[in-house]
Design a protein around this motif. Structure first.
Motif, PDB file in Angstrom:
ATOM      1  N   ALA A   1      43.754-132.227 -30.703  1.00 56.33           N
ATOM      2  CA  ALA A   1      44.832-132.808 -29.893  1.00 56.33           C
ATOM      3  C   ALA A   1      45.742-133.617 -30.793  1.00 56.33           C
ATOM      4  CB  ALA A   1      44.253-133.713 -28.800  1.00 56.33           C
ATOM      5  N   CYS A   2      47.021-133.585 -30.508  1.00 54.29           N
ATOM      6  CA  CYS A   2      47.971-134.413 -31.268  1.00 54.29           C
ATOM      7  C   CYS A   2      47.849-135.873 -30.820  1.00 54.29           C
ATOM      8  CB  CYS A   2      49.393-133.887 -31.084  1.00 54.29           C
ATOM      9  SG  CYS A   2      50.101-134.254 -29.458  1.00 54.29           S
ATOM     10  N   ALA A   3      48.677-136.727 -31.386  1.00 58.22           N
ATOM     11  CA  ALA A   3      48.571-138.168 -31.104  1.00 58.22           C
ATOM     12  C   ALA A   3      48.778-138.467 -29.626  1.00 58.22           C
ATOM     13  CB  ALA A   3      49.586-138.933 -31.945  1.00 58.22           C
ATOM     14  N   GLY A   4      49.591-137.686 -28.941  1.00 57.92           N
ATOM     15  CA  GLY A   4      49.819-137.910 -27.515  1.00 57.92           C
ATOM     16  C   GLY A   4      50.669-139.133 -27.246  1.00 57.92           C
ATOM     17  N   SER A   5      50.821-139.444 -25.970  1.00 57.07           N
ATOM     18  CA  SER A   5      51.778-140.479 -25.574  1.00 57.07           C
ATOM     19  C   SER A   5      51.391-141.873 -26.053  1.00 57.07           C
ATOM     20  CB  SER A   5      51.980-140.467 -24.053  1.00 57.07           C
ATOM     21  OG  SER A   5      50.742-140.590 -23.404  1.00 57.07           O
TER      22      SER A   5
ATOM     23  N   GLY B   1      50.599-142.556 -29.029  1.00 49.41           N
ATOM     24  CA  GLY B   1      51.090-142.742 -30.390  1.00 49.41           C
ATOM     25  C   GLY B   1      52.439-142.115 -30.664  1.00 49.41           C
ATOM     26  N   CYS B   2      52.949-141.306 -29.734  1.00 45.16           N
ATOM     27  CA  CYS B   2      54.176-140.559 -30.026  1.00 45.16           C
ATOM     28  C   CYS B   2      55.103-140.557 -28.811  1.00 45.16           C
ATOM     29  CB  CYS B   2      53.814-139.131 -30.421  1.00 45.16           C
ATOM     30  SG  CYS B   2      55.263-138.086 -30.683  1.00 45.16           S
ATOM     31  N   ALA B   3      56.332-140.965 -29.036  1.00 46.04           N
ATOM     32  CA  ALA B   3      57.296-141.069 -27.941  1.00 46.04           C
ATOM     33  C   ALA B   3      57.690-139.705 -27.380  1.00 46.04           C
ATOM     34  CB  ALA B   3      58.542-141.810 -28.432  1.00 46.04           C
ATOM     35  N   LYS B   4      57.456-138.645 -28.144  1.00 45.26           N
ATOM     36  CA  LYS B   4      57.844-137.303 -27.669  1.00 45.26           C
ATOM     37  C   LYS B   4      56.839-136.721 -26.683  1.00 45.26           C
ATOM     38  CE  LYS B   4      60.515-135.675 -31.648  1.00 45.26           C
ATOM     39  NZ  LYS B   4      60.431-136.875 -32.496  1.00 45.26           N
ATOM     40  N   SER B   5      55.662-137.292 -26.616  1.00 46.64           N
ATOM     41  CA  SER B   5      54.597-136.645 -25.856  1.00 46.64           C
ATOM     42  C   SER B   5      54.786-136.811 -24.351  1.00 46.64           C
ATOM     43  CB  SER B   5      53.240-137.211 -26.265  1.00 46.64           C
ATOM     44  OG  SER B   5      52.214-136.460 -25.640  1.00 46.64           O
ATOM     45  N   ARG B   6      54.509-135.730 -23.642  1.00 41.75           N
ATOM     46  CA  ARG B   6      54.610-135.753 -22.188  1.00 41.75           C
ATOM     47  C   ARG B   6      53.265-136.084 -21.543  1.00 41.75           C
ATOM     48  NH1 ARG B   6      58.161-131.255 -23.784  1.00 41.75           N
ATOM     49  NH2 ARG B   6      56.412-129.810 -23.702  1.00 41.75           N
TER      50      ARG B   6
ATOM     51  N   LEU C   1      45.313-129.275 -27.453  1.00 40.78           N
ATOM     52  CA  LEU C   1      46.184-129.988 -26.518  1.00 40.78           C
ATOM     53  C   LEU C   1      47.382-130.514 -27.292  1.00 40.78           C
ATOM     54  CD1 LEU C   1      43.191-130.243 -25.250  1.00 40.78           C
ATOM     55  CD2 LEU C   1      44.241-131.980 -23.790  1.00 40.78           C
ATOM     56  N   SER C   2      48.577-130.157 -26.848  1.00 39.29           N
ATOM     57  CA  SER C   2      49.782-130.572 -27.565  1.00 39.29           C
ATOM     58  C   SER C   2      50.723-131.296 -26.613  1.00 39.29           C
ATOM     59  CB  SER C   2      50.474-129.341 -28.166  1.00 39.29           C
ATOM     60  OG  SER C   2      51.462-129.740 -29.081  1.00 39.29           O
ATOM     61  N   GLY C   3      51.224-132.434 -27.066  1.00 37.70           N
ATOM     62  CA  GLY C   3      52.101-133.230 -26.206  1.00 37.70           C
ATOM     63  C   GLY C   3      53.500-132.665 -26.084  1.00 37.70           C
ATOM     64  N   CYS C   4      53.911-131.818 -27.056  1.00 33.46           N
ATOM     65  CA  CYS C   4      55.213-131.154 -26.993  1.00 33.46           C
ATOM     66  C   CYS C   4      55.147-129.905 -27.867  1.00 33.46           C
ATOM     67  CB  CYS C   4      56.339-132.093 -27.428  1.00 33.46           C
ATOM     68  SG  CYS C   4      56.519-132.247 -29.223  1.00 33.46           S
ATOM     69  N   GLU C   5      56.275-129.200 -27.994  1.00 34.05           N
ATOM     70  CA  GLU C   5      56.289-127.903 -28.670  1.00 34.05           C
ATOM     71  C   GLU C   5      56.122-128.012 -30.184  1.00 34.05           C
ATOM     72  OE1 GLU C   5      58.202-128.935 -26.327  1.00 34.05           O
ATOM     73  OE2 GLU C   5      58.088-127.454 -24.716  1.00 34.05           O
ATOM     74  N   ARG C   6      56.156-129.183 -30.750  1.00 33.11           N
ATOM     75  CA  ARG C   6      56.084-129.300 -32.206  1.00 33.11           C
ATOM     76  C   ARG C   6      54.701-128.980 -32.772  1.00 33.11           C
ATOM     77  NH1 ARG C   6      60.559-132.238 -34.290  1.00 33.11           N
ATOM     78  NH2 ARG C   6      59.349-132.874 -36.078  1.00 33.11           N
ATOM     79  N   SER C   7      53.664-129.059 -31.966  1.00 32.23           N
ATOM     80  CA  SER C   7      52.335-128.604 -32.387  1.00 32.23           C
ATOM     81  C   SER C   7      51.838-129.282 -33.663  1.00 32.23           C
ATOM     82  CB  SER C   7      52.362-127.080 -32.579  1.00 32.23           C
ATOM     83  OG  SER C   7      51.071-126.589 -32.829  1.00 32.23           O
ATOM     84  N   CYS C   8      51.934-130.606 -33.707  1.00 29.55           N
ATOM     85  CA  CYS C   8      51.533-131.327 -34.923  1.00 29.55           C
ATOM     86  C   CYS C   8      50.055-131.137 -35.271  1.00 29.55           C
ATOM     87  CB  CYS C   8      51.796-132.822 -34.745  1.00 29.55           C
ATOM     88  SG  CYS C   8      53.531-133.236 -34.652  1.00 29.55           S
ATOM     89  N   ALA C   9      49.213-130.972 -34.274  1.00 31.81           N
ATOM     90  CA  ALA C   9      47.769-130.938 -34.553  1.00 31.81           C
ATOM     91  C   ALA C   9      47.310-129.595 -35.086  1.00 31.81           C
ATOM     92  CB  ALA C   9      46.982-131.290 -33.292  1.00 31.81           C
TER      93      ALA C   9
HETATM   94  S1  SF4 Z   1      53.057-132.439 -30.974  1.00 33.12           S
HETATM   95 FE1  SF4 Z   1      54.850-133.508 -30.144  1.00 33.12          FE
HETATM   96  S2  SF4 Z   1      53.980-135.078 -28.836  1.00 33.12           S
HETATM   97 FE2  SF4 Z   1      52.341-134.406 -30.209  1.00 33.12          FE
HETATM   98  S3  SF4 Z   1      52.430-135.834 -31.949  1.00 33.12           S
HETATM   99 FE3  SF4 Z   1      53.681-134.026 -32.458  1.00 33.12          FE
HETATM  100  S4  SF4 Z   1      55.771-134.617 -31.881  1.00 33.12           S
HETATM  101 FE4  SF4 Z   1      54.374-136.006 -30.835  1.00 33.12          FE
END
Ligand code: SF4
Length: 426
Positions: free
Chosen positions: A337-341, A343-348, A372-380
């Protein structure tokens, strides 16, 4: 909607707010400063691990993340603690050797890389750090040096990859992609001898910078416009077209493994996160049982290498006692899972908390990863993942199978039910 897969969770344009400009990247995040500590090939001495744990306690929130490039990052760094963090990292040998050379150290190795491969990697990184012209490369520009190990991340695309042939006497190389495994994969472009690796790589990087336009940050951008011939490699030997690397086995990152030559034990940090006490405990294990060294992996897990064969199972027991996952079927060996809301303002959505809630609901008999990704950037996830839950809103996700949308706007319970059904059907 396909995910935009990133190799690097920090945008190339992210502001540097380090107290020591250029020496370390500390970027703002919702939960405070985020500091990345690059590790050569994921390797970390026990003393350096203790220093990282101290830095996490003294300078940040105590959260330490293993990244998907086998580096570490510290979260929640306070604005008044940047200089202290740089001091601790520098004393531990974790800061770059040269100002502005931090990003150039983006070289992936197997966590089980041999001494010979790690020595070559260290030579390569030293040469790249020493060449100021190369510091203009994008922070996302990534290299791989593969020694042919059974445990290796082969799914990440790299701007330049090298893979050992003939027991490491020579290396095949390729650009803007992955090391070929299957018949349909793009073949290697050529072969160089081990003695030429450093000169060859720095030469390719300089040539890339000379040819790339200002908006061409990655090798794939240059090749799309100018083609491979722009790099002027000699025609490869015909046999190279059919060369394919032997497959690797990602499950070898977990559990205790020993043969006549080496032993190690590996475990997964739940959702890629350690705390300072756990990192201290890992350092103590490495000191007591092994050679004072840890190896982080691109699966966001950790290995204790260089064990005496009889000690591997004792170490595995200690890793389990620290709450780390040691079996491929453990939910936390399968969830990312990415950082999520938080840790990250972009996360939904709060992906980390949601992943914790999802873990006990996952089908016990499955092995495939769930992302689990908070947005389309797929950091994890910088590699293809079987199942992705892409956040729509707090607690609500769209479910993707590979890049195919399979279901929309699911609760976690509905997503778990879908996963259980598809696993049973399979
Ligand atoms: S995937 Fe999106 S919401 Fe998750 S850490 Fe990266 S930029 Fe933020």
């Amino acid at each position: 909607m396909p995910l935009i897969t990133l190799d690097h969770p920090v945008p190339a344009t992210a502001p540097r707010i380090s107290a020591c400009p250029g020496l370390m990247r500390i970027v703002p995040a919702r939960d405070g400063g985020l500091a990345r500590l690059r590790l050569t090939g994921g390797s970390l001495s026990a003393d350096a691990a203790r220093a990282v744990a101290r830095a996490a306690r003294e300078c940040g929130s105590g959260v330490i993340e293993v990244t998907n490039r086998a580096n570490l990052q510290l979260r929640g760094i306070r604005a008044d603690a940047h200089a202290r963090l740089v001091d601790i990292a520098s004393a531990a040998g974790l800061a770059p050797a040269t100002e502005s050379a931090d990003d150039i150290r983006n070289l992936m190795l197997s966590p089980l890389a041999s001494d010979a491969t790690r020595t070559l990697a260290a030579d390569l990184i030293a040469a790249m750090q020493a060449d100021a012209a190369l510091h203009a490369l994008s922070p996302k520009f990534a290299l791989q040096l593969d020694g042919g190990e059974q445990l290796a991340m082969l799914d990440h695309p790299h701007d330049l990859w090298l893979a050992a042939l003939d027991d490491g006497a020579r290396f095949a190389f390729g650009l803007a992609g992955t090391i070929p495994l299957h018949a349909h994969d793009t073949p290697a472009l050529g072969v160089i001898s081990r003695d030429d690796v450093v000169t060859f790589v720095t030469g390719v990087l300089r040539r890339f910078l000379a040819l790339a336009r200002p908006d061409e940050h990655r090798m794939r951008d240059l090749l799309a416009r100018a083609g491979t011939h722009a790099l002027a490699f000699p025609e490869p030997e015909a046999a190279l077209r059919s060369w394919r690397r032997a497959p690797s086995d990602a499950t070898l990152r977990l559990g205790a493994h020993a043969d006549n030559t080496m032993a190690y034990a590996g475990a997964q940090a739940p959702l890629g996160r350690l705390d300072a006490a756990t990192l201290d405990a890992l350092a103590a294990i490495a000191t007591s049982y092994a050679a004072d060294r840890l190896a982080m992996t691109p699966w966001q897990s950790v290995l204790i290498p260089d064990l005496a064969p009889h000690a591997a199972h004792d170490v595995l027991h200690e890793l389990r006692a620290l709450g780390l996952a040691t079996e491929p079927r453990d939910p936390f060996a399968r969830l990312i899972a990415c950082a999520g809301s938080a840790g990250c303002a972009k996360s939904r959505a709060d992906t980390k908390s949601d992943a914790q809630r999802l873990a006990p609901l996952l089908p016990a008999h499955a092995l495939a990863q769930v992302h689990l990704s908070g947005c389309e950037r797929s950091c994890a996830a910088a590699h293809p993942v079987a199942t992705t839950l892409l956040a729509r809103a707090p607690g609500r996700y769209d479910l993707y199978r590979g890049e195919q949308l399979a279901a929309c706007n699911l609760t976690l319970e509905e997503a778990a039910e879908r996963l259980a059904r598809s696993t049973t059907d399979a």
